[in-house]
Design a protein around this motif. Structure first.
Motif, short mmCIF file in Angstrom:
data_model
loop_
_atom_site.label_atom_id
_atom_site.label_comp_id
_atom_site.label_asym_id
_atom_site.label_seq_id
_atom_site.Cartn_x
_atom_site.Cartn_y
_atom_site.Cartn_z
N UNK A 123 0.79 -1.32 0.01
CA UNK A 123 -0.01 -0.04 -0.11
C UNK A 123 0.90 1.26 -0.05
N UNK A 124 0.54 2.23 -0.88
CA UNK A 124 1.27 3.37 -1.01
C UNK A 124 0.27 4.63 -0.99
N UNK A 125 0.58 5.79 -0.30
CA UNK A 125 -0.34 7.01 -0.43
C UNK A 125 0.26 8.11 -1.08
N UNK A 126 -0.39 8.63 -2.03
CA UNK A 126 0.00 9.86 -2.61
C UNK A 126 -0.50 11.00 -2.38
N UNK A 127 0.17 11.95 -1.37
CA UNK A 127 -0.80 12.98 -0.81
C UNK A 127 -0.67 14.10 -1.81
N UNK A 128 -1.41 15.06 -1.84
CA UNK A 128 -1.36 16.21 -2.70
C UNK A 128 -1.96 17.39 -1.93
N UNK A 129 -0.94 18.23 -1.63
CA UNK A 129 -1.16 19.28 -0.47
C UNK A 129 -2.16 20.29 -1.15
N UNK A 130 -2.38 20.71 -2.35
CA UNK A 130 -3.33 21.79 -2.65
C UNK A 130 -3.43 21.78 -4.22
N UNK A 131 -4.72 21.71 -4.62
CA UNK A 131 -4.88 21.92 -5.95
C UNK A 131 -5.19 23.65 -6.14
N UNK A 132 -4.77 24.14 -7.35
CA UNK A 132 -4.82 25.34 -7.64
C UNK A 132 -5.60 25.77 -8.63
N UNK A 176 6.10 26.50 -18.71
CA UNK A 176 4.83 26.77 -18.61
C UNK A 176 4.18 25.79 -17.65
N UNK A 177 5.06 25.05 -16.88
CA UNK A 177 4.35 23.94 -15.86
C UNK A 177 5.40 24.13 -14.51
N UNK A 178 4.89 23.56 -13.80
CA UNK A 178 5.30 23.06 -12.49
C UNK A 178 4.95 21.61 -12.07
N UNK A 179 6.00 20.61 -11.90
CA UNK A 179 5.71 19.56 -11.34
C UNK A 179 5.67 19.50 -9.65
N UNK A 180 4.31 19.07 -9.26
CA UNK A 180 4.21 19.20 -7.84
C UNK A 180 4.57 17.96 -6.97
N UNK A 181 4.37 16.79 -7.97
CA UNK A 181 4.67 15.58 -7.43
C UNK A 181 4.91 14.63 -8.69
N UNK A 182 5.88 13.83 -8.64
CA UNK A 182 6.09 12.86 -9.73
C UNK A 182 6.61 11.85 -8.79
#
Length: 317
Positions: free
Chosen positions: A98-107, A141-147
């Motif tokens: 099991x793994x969890x991909x957390x996402x702090x904030x969508x803009x 023109x893009x920022x990787x927030x999680x990869x």
């Protein structure tokens, strides 16, 4: 050389923008997209990724996806939304971990999660890639927030790519998993394994406007612990880029366009990676002398500023 996927899917993004603003989209009449609660999920198989998720409201969506390949099955549970606390993706991998991909904030609507199966380690057994990207404007023109990459070749089963050892962006020490870069995945060596390719965004706006900025390409291969910069192991790729950049310099020079400084800086950076900075410097100086005769626009500080910038960012002179 084949480009398999780009994280900056601008056509897709603008279609979704039209959908959200006006209620219609060129995707709306096709099976390539579906609405799930307050999310739009697109089918990206034409672009070599599997699908992307665009939350369109604060409540977002909760849904499950099963991804099956000869190498195994992944179970994904999405719980994501715009500005929703604890947005996350739960992943059950093919080994039962099991793994969890957390996402702090969508803009807002300029963000998406993309899910792909791509051969980063083994041509026959592709890795699962989940990336969360914020789209914007400007040079890069893009920022990787999680990869995050899932693969049996990784001891823990997954790695979250860290920017601290990548030469593509200024490093945010408080959030090393976020970096200003648009990644493509290409088979540089024609061996069936994809490398991660991105421009060095640190060159943006340094010597010209964003529209006239250019940068060396950095090439990275996937390892069990992250990404390794292998740019200098690919001199033919660098030489092609250097030739293209210098051709643009000559074109801009003929147009008496002072913004060619951005292309000269990128050319110098590429030649530095080849160990040929001094020859590039001589060529640039001769070009500037010729153009100064015609226009008188150019600053005598360019070489000094360029060399300071290159040294500060790990390029040799």
């Amino acid at each position: 050389m084949h480009k398999y996927i780009t994280l900056c899917s601008q056509i897709l993004f603008y279609n979704l923008l039209a959908l959200l603003l006006f209620g219609k989209s060129t995707l709306a009449q096709s099976p390539e997209y579906r609405d799930i609660e307050e999310c739009t999920v697109t089918d990206n198989t034409h672009d070599k990724s599997l699908f992307s998720v665009f939350p369109s409201g604060a409540n977002g969506c909760q849904f499950e996806e099963e991804i099956t390949h000869d190498s195994g099955t992944y179970q994904l549970k999405f719980d994501v939304g715009n500005n929703k606390n604890n947005s996350r993706i739960e992943v059950l991998d093919s080994q039962g971990r099991n793994h969890t991909v957390t996402i702090d904030e969508f803009i807002g609507i300029s963000t998406s999660i993309t899910v792909s199966l791509l051969p980063f380690y083994n041509q026959e057994n592709p890795s699962l890639l989940i990336d969360y990207v914020t789209y914007g404007n400007g040079f890069n023109n893009c920022t990787v927030n999680n990869m995050i990459v899932f693969d049996e070749n990784i001891p823990s089963g997954a790695i979250r790519i860290n920017s601290t050892n990548l030469n593509v962006s200024e490093v945010d020490r408080q959030n090393p998993h976020s970096f200003n870069a648009c990644f493509n995945f290409e088979d540089i060596n024609n061996d069936g394994i994809l490398e991660a390719v991105a421009f060095d965004s640190r060159f943006g706006y340094q010597f010209s406007s964003g529209a006239a900025s250019a940068a060396p390409t950095r090439i990275m291969s996937f390892t069990p612990t992250g990404l390794e910069d292998v740019t200098q192991q690919n001199p033919s790729h660098l030489r092609q880029q250097a030739e293209s950049l210098w051709n643009t310099v000559i074109q801009r020079s003929g147009e008496e366009n002072v913004e060619y400084f951005g292309y000269m800086a990128a050319y110098a950076g590429v030649k530095s990676l080849l160990g040929e900075y001094q020859s590039a410097k001589s060529l640039i100086q001769r070009r500037m002398e010729i153009d100064n005769t015609a226009t008188g626009y150019f600053s005598n500080d360019f070489i000094t500023n360029l060399e300071t910038f290159l040294r500060n960012n790990g390029y040799s002179l």
